[in-house]
Design a protein around this motif. Structure first.
Motif, PDB file in Angstrom:
ATOM      1  N   TRP A   1       2.227   6.465 -15.052  1.00  0.00           N
ATOM      2  CA  TRP A   1       3.293   6.226 -14.071  1.00  0.00           C
ATOM      3  C   TRP A   1       4.578   5.666 -14.683  1.00  0.00           C
ATOM      4  CZ3 TRP A   1      -1.507   3.451 -12.674  1.00  0.00           C
ATOM      5  CH2 TRP A   1      -2.389   4.267 -11.953  1.00  0.00           C
TER       6      TRP A   1
ATOM      7  N   GLN B   1       6.319   1.993 -13.782  1.00  0.00           N
ATOM      8  CA  GLN B   1       6.103   1.549 -12.399  1.00  0.00           C
ATOM      9  C   GLN B   1       4.749   0.877 -12.217  1.00  0.00           C
ATOM     10  OE1 GLN B   1       6.441   5.128 -10.168  1.00  0.00           O
ATOM     11  NE2 GLN B   1       8.666   5.052 -10.079  1.00  0.00           N
TER      12      GLN B   1
ATOM     13  N   ARG C   1       1.814   0.488  -9.517  1.00  0.00           N
ATOM     14  CA  ARG C   1       1.377   1.238  -8.323  1.00  0.00           C
ATOM     15  C   ARG C   1       0.411   0.397  -7.508  1.00  0.00           C
ATOM     16  NH1 ARG C   1       4.082   6.183  -7.973  1.00  0.00           N
ATOM     17  NH2 ARG C   1       2.246   7.194  -7.046  1.00  0.00           N
TER      18      ARG C   1
ATOM     19  N   ASP D   1      -3.846   5.871  -3.450  1.00  0.00           N
ATOM     20  CA  ASP D   1      -2.636   5.516  -4.194  1.00  0.00           C
ATOM     21  C   ASP D   1      -1.485   5.425  -3.186  1.00  0.00           C
ATOM     22  OD1 ASP D   1      -0.397   5.330  -5.730  1.00  0.00           O
ATOM     23  OD2 ASP D   1      -0.848   7.034  -7.014  1.00  0.00           O
TER      24      ASP D   1
ATOM     25  N   THR E   1       4.615   3.351  -5.454  1.00  0.00           N
ATOM     26  CA  THR E   1       5.184   2.294  -6.289  1.00  0.00           C
ATOM     27  C   THR E   1       5.217   0.960  -5.546  1.00  0.00           C
ATOM     28  OG1 THR E   1       6.581   3.961  -7.288  1.00  0.00           O
ATOM     29  CG2 THR E   1       7.216   1.677  -7.658  1.00  0.00           C
TER      30      THR E   1
END
Lengths: 195, 607
Positions: free
Chosen positions: B428, B431, B433, B488, B491
């Motif tokens: 990622w 970021q 997450r 998920d 962010t």
């Protein structure tokens, strides 16, 4: 001497077997042509044709001696409009078939004149234009279509069309005008195409 | 007249539709105006195309003979076959625009009257005498397929085809309809029941599928009662008639008989989606599952029982493609029922699909009220098939064409969840997450059934009044029972992880015989700053990648850390994973030194 329509009807009611046949032959092409253009389908038109003359046979005694042709076309129009209205809700038969389509012998769309018979490109163009015209006419509202077919193809006068459709001449002209204005937008330009 | 003529005026002039005075005035204008003359010519060229349809239509002598012959016969009695049944008036929205033609061939002549005849008289007489011993005159579309004897008062041979379309009448509404939607294949099995009114003898049932996505090759018709007295003989697709088929039915009874019509259609679909609401402490979650059924099949299904299939089915053809065909393909064999070939194959496939287990267990409770405002909760029932799951929505639903409908499929409270933040530059970038983890099992108040794939949206309670804020969303794949799922949510904005490379050096060089470098160590010191600006404690998982399997890691100044502040493990050959818990509103930095071994040093390090 040519017998009048009225005398033929009277003879038919009186039991003359030949008289009715004479009437059918006299107006058959005209009525069938009208119904083919109204329905866009030969087979359906033949059904309506039988239905029309069946009603002529059954209702002959109600003919009062006015113009027989108008009376006949009134019946044919009623048969066609009733069935087409029903068909509109339940479109069973395609309107895309050729008017020349008969039982077991369906002409190609765009049957062409002899002058064009040997030019495939021309033939294809004619077929396409013819289909376009057929679609344009079929898409008209039923009453406008009936008015157009009677006045243009059957060459009835406007008062005669009015009599067939049971309305005033003014109404016929309005319907005709609307039909033609719609067609002016939809018809192909056939400049240079042999008719 | 100064101005140019309008198109309407030109038309009225050309076709003499206006008053004489107007026509004269237009004529005078045209004589002077070149522009209007050109416009008129253009219009005339267009209207000239009308003459393309002016071909001469000639009546055949056969047709004239039929009409004349009919007139010569006794007056016709009204044939019952053409009468409409009043109760059928509302069938305009019917899926199959179906019509019944009652064949008069099998009725006594006195009742039948004389239908129109097309065949020559001698042929008709021949056919008629073969049927009844008397004269039974039939139109050629009623014509029998040869000589025919009476069996139980019904001609042995069926009529070749039904009568004119003029006599078609529509069927009554469906009594009930069931939809089984196979989402993965754009396939829906429709089973509907209708009461057909049959006459004793041969009956034609006409149906069409224009403007729908019905697969005509899949149509099946079966009587639900009087099975021993009703025989579905054949299904024909008449030449030149598009999107239309006719069943020939031999009936030994007259009156209403319930029939089941089944077919496949395309255009119906469903999809699942879920809404989760995290509790203020984010340790539990309430979850609602919805099913949205959409109908683009071209047909309205009223009060349909709806069943949804989860799982993939294998199709040889796309139903939508079949539906668009001008003529149905793979015509079934005639006689002896449904015949063979593709059609028989379809029947088998259909029967396989019908073979659903009967032991139904309750799956979920619906809170959605139906369109009448009924408040009683509905249920979705679950049935397990070998490789599918079948969800049956309780009661019936009306799904108009081009409409969609959302139904609540399940609701579960107090699902224990783990809230987790992850940092992995490889996956990622820079970021952090946010994830929510739970399992589809009993422990989590779920686990009754697999959860179909769909979109998940997670909300959190923003304040004490219960206002919600959107946390994030994702799509989930099919979740089997007892399977863990990690959502998920995108962010994270309130939890940050920032690694900094503080030092880099090389050491322990090894040389070969030529004094070239053959091995060395790289030593990097990283400081990882973690920031939690939330009001809640958080758990963070940080994955670090070293680009080689030969590495050693040491925390910087571990003595200064609380024992449970941080832990790490070798995640795989090339990765280490740190797990740390952070207090609310806190910032904390930890460091590690990683030594990677290269060249001949790798061998040494392994020893």
């Amino acid at each position: 001497m040519l017998e009048t329509d009225k005398s033929l009807i009277d003879a038919h009611i009186g039991g003359d077997k030949e008289a009715f046949g004479e009437l059918v032959r006299r107006y058959g092409d005209s009525v069938l042509g009208y119904l083919v253009r109204m329905t866009g389908n030969r087979e359906q038109a033949e059904d309506f044709f039988q239905e029309t003359f069946k009603r002529v046979h059954e209702k002959g005694h109600t003919f009062r001696g006015e113009r027989f042709k108008s009376w006949l076309f009134t019946i044919a129009t009623r048969v066609a409009i009733d069935a087409l209205r029903k068909r509109k809700r339940q479109p069973v038969v395609s309107l895309n078939q050729s008017a020349g389509c008969s039982e077991g012998n369906c002409d190609e769309l765009g049957a062409v004149t002899a002058a064009n018979c040997c030019d495939p490109a021309r033939e294809a163009e004619m077929a396409e234009q013819k289909e376009q015209v057929r679609r344009a006419v079929e898409q008209l509202p039923t009453k406008q279509r009936a008015t157009l077919v009677l006045a243009y193809y059957q060459q009835l006068s406007y008062p005669e069309v009015a009599e067939v459709l049971g309305c005033s001449t003014g109404t016929v002209k309005v319907q005709m005008s609307r039909a033609l204005r719609t067609l002016a937008q939809r018809l192909p330009d056939v400049s240079g195409v042999a008719k | 007249m100064k101005r140019h003529l309008t198109e309407q005026e030109l038309i009225e002039y050309r076709f003499k539709l206006a008053a004489d005075v107007e026509i004269d005035r237009a004529g005078e204008h045209l004589a002077e105006c070149e522009h209007c003359r050109a416009e008129l010519e253009k219009l005339e060229r267009r209207f000239a195309s009308l003459d393309l349809l002016r071909e001469e239509v000639k009546v055949s002598e056969d047709l004239v003979s039929q009409v004349v012959r009919q007139a010569a016969e006794p007056r016709r009695v009204k044939v019952a076959a053409s009468k409409k049944l009043p109760a059928w008036a509302g069938a305009a929205a019917a899926v199959l625009v179906v019509a019944v033609l009652l064949i008069v061939a099998n009725r006594p002549e006195t009742e039948r009257g004389e239908p129109f005849a097309k065949a020559p008289p001698e042929e008709i007489a021949k056919k008629g005498s073969a049927i009844t011993g008397g004269v039974a005159k039939l139109g050629d579309r009623y014509a029998m397929g040869g000589t025919s004897e009476l069996v139980d008062g019904i001609p042995e041979k069926p009529p070749f085809a039904p009568a004119s379309a003029i006599e078609l009448v529509t069927l009554p509404r469906r009594d009930n309809v069931q939809l089984t939607i196979y989402n993965s294949a754009d396939l829906t099995l429709v089973r509907e029941t209708r009461n057909l009114t049959l006459k004793k003898g041969w009956n034609w049932l006409q149906f069409m599928w224009a403007n729908t996505l019905i697969d005509p090759t899949s149509l099946s018709l079966e009587p639900k009662k009087q099975r021993d007295k009703i025989d579905i003989q054949q299904l024909v697709f008449p030449a030149r008639l598009r999107e239309l088929g006719r069943w020939l039915i031999r009936s030994e009874v007259s009156g209403q008989v319930p029939f089941e019509i089944t077919y496949f259609t395309s255009g119906l679909s469903w999809r699942a989606f879920y809404m989760g609401t995290l509790a203020p402490d984010e340790k539990t979650m309430q979850m609602k599952g919805y099913v949205r059924v959409a109908n683009a099949s071209g047909e309205e299904y009223e009060n349909a029982q709806t069943r949804l299939i989860v799982g993939k089915v294998h199709l040889l053809d796309q139903i939508a493609e079949l539906a668009k065909r001008q003529y149905a393909y793979g015509r079934p064999a005639t006689g002896g029922g449904y015949g063979g070939g593709d059609y028989a194959g379809w029947i088998k496939a259909r029967d396989d699909l019908y073979a659903l287990p009967q032991d139904e267990s309750r799956f979920m409770t619906l809170n959605v009220s139906n369109r009448l405002g009924e408040l009683r909760p509905k249920e979705i029932k679950k049935e397990g098939l070998s490789e599918y799951f079948l969800y049956t929505i309780e009661g019936t639903e009306t799904i108009p064409d081009k409409w969609g409908k959302r139904l609540l499929s399940f609701e579960a409270e107090d699902i224990e969840v783990e809230s987790l933040y992850k940092y992995d530059e490889e996956r990622w970038g820079g970021q952090t997450r946010r994830f929510v983890k739970f399992a589809n099992d009993e422990e989590h108040n779920l686990g009754d059934t697999p959860i179909p794939n769909g979109q998940v949206r997670i909300f959190a309670q923003a304040d004490e009044d219960g206002s919600l804020s959107y946390v994030g969303g994702t799509s989930v794949k099919y979740i089997p029972v007892n399977e863990e799922v990690e959502l998920d949510l995108g962010t994270a904005r309130l939890v940050k992880v920032e690694p900094k490379l503080m030092d880099f050096k090389t050491a322990n060089y090894k040389f070969d015989r030529r004094r070239n470098i053959a091995g060395w160590d790289e030593i990097r010191t990283w400081m990882i700053e973690t920031t939690n600006t939330r009001e809640l404690p958080v758990e963070i998982e940080i994955t670090r990648e070293f680009g080689t399997a030969d590495w050693a890691l040491n925390l910087v100044d571990p003595a200064s850390m609380a024992e449970d502040a941080i832990s790490y493990e070798k995640h795989d050959a090339t990765h280490a994973r740190f797990t740390l818990k952070r207090k609310p509103k806190s910032k904390w930095t930890f460091g590690y030194t990683v030594t990677t071994y290269h060249g001949t040093r790798r061998e040494e390090a392994r020893k």
